[in-house]
Scaffold this active site. Sequence first.
Site: not given
Length: 632
Positions: A68, A83
């Site tokens: 992620h 992110h």
Amino acid sequence: MCLLGGIILEDSLNILAPISGKVIDLTTVNDPVFSKKMMGEGFGILPSDNYVTSPVSGTITLVAKTKHAIGITTPNGVEILIHMGIDTVTLNGTPFEIHVKVNDKVSAGQLIAIMDLTAIIKSGKDPTVIVAITNSDKLNDIKIHLGKVDSGQIVATTKFHSNSDKEVDVPTNYHQIAEAIIQNIGGVENVSSLIHCMTRLRFYLINDKLTNDSAIKNIDGIINIVRAGGQYQVVIGPSIDDIYAAVVDILGPKLSQNNSIKNDAPKSFWAEFKNYLNSFIHVLTGSMLPIIGLLGGSGILKGILGALCGYGILEKSSGTYLLFSAIGDSLYYFLPIILGFTTAKVLGANPITMAVVGGVLTYPSLITAGNEAIQLTVFRIPAHIMSYTSSVFPIIFAAWVGSYLEKWLKKVIPSVIRSVFLPIIEVILLSLLIYVGVGPVMLYLSKLLSLGVESIYFVNPALTGVLVSGLYQILVIFGLHWAIIPILVNDLAINGHSYLNAMISVTMVAQGAAAMAVALKTRDKKYRDLSWAATLSAFCGVTEPAIYGITLKYKRIFILSNIGSAIGGFLAGFFKVDAYALSGSLIGFPAFINPNVGVTSNLQGYVIAHIATLIVTFILVFVWGDKDPVSN
């Protein structure tokens, strides 16, 4: 000298948009670690596509195990963190496809990842992409351009401090930091489990009242603490891997597949129950999430085929019908194979091995034997052969057993022959376990569960609709709705229809209607755009943007939307609306067409219940909701 594409100028740097969408101020993102700039300066992007590109040229320094987040360091030492989504670490990498690895050289604008926005939103997570400059103290005069942007356009421009190249890093004693953290969270005996993402340690504590927050905040290297999702999160930043390793050293036990550390300290019954419940929901979420969209699409296709045949437009004997019927039915028919693969990935078992076990459960000859009630014996043990096509729980149980069986087999089978013998032995043992042992019991319990749902429903369909529809979106908030999805799939697999799914469908329309009312009431352009987007999303069957972005922020609106849902559930129960596929809301209307006979009064009941839900909820929120929720 002036080079584009994120190449460092003499004293400045251009940062490009890693994804198309809308650039927002970092302080508005829904994560205090980033919004309070604990990780440094940066910006967020509300993404409009799935392709993530590098915002700068440099070297890949970090790739999260859960896929992620990606870290990049430019030639001048600027550290950039991309992110993808908020709290998406809990999805274990399912919605992400990474195209780089650590130490790769990348150019600005180069594809580095693909994120499945639909899957992220359906899992209840915020898909906002955050770009943070984790060492922004080396920079000054950071200018960020907000608004709509295409991937590769310049979003931020910054300059370096003139003396930044003279700074000297001071060695850090990570072990001391780890000792101080553990001491101030109640000691080793207070740690239930631990995971980490790219920015923080995420502790599950037995008693979170034993922590000393102020002491932890004052530890060198600690940015802040956050309490969220039942976790005690210690925000660290770029040094996370080193401090995590030091913490693991002190805690002692080996890491499991999902990088968690288990502590055998005694827990209260409630703590044990929550731990098992969270684990169970985690497995269901991870196994179902990759196929939810395809299940819904398959159901819609079957509904359309049913309507075409019902109106005489298409013959069931035609090649067109046979092909598209196979497309619509195949996922349900071979569900054990697909679930074997996805569940194994969540539990740390071998996905291919478990897919083969699913193949054994759907093997044509065995299905024929089961349908003809042929009594078979395996090693002289009577085996009750049953058809496991479209079944849900037997293969999930097999994958759970397989995750432990593999570890044991690795210990007893010599490494020289392990690659050949371990997989086939595991398939044999698990297949025997299902066919000779627990399979019939699991299938019987599945049928009992389906029968139980229908029995409760038929006691009073209208009242059941009020309760289910009125409370369902509350389950969504806590993530507990994932425990219901397998029940729906099981219901559809065994009965071919689901009254429960019809009741859930009206709640999606209610959330969309509430968001629509807010869009028409508010004078804030940004919030109006967000509300319209949430409206469309809910009408397409995804309510999380409406819940987390609109209704839940204003309690009265959320309550009114649930009242509208309850009224819709009453009508769905009163008219005994039935769903024939895992789909709903307005876009999922074909799921309410009987695939065997075509359009019936069931579709009329669907229209009445859903349109009434839309109108009633809209009026409730528009009339009795806040005059302008944003300004208030």
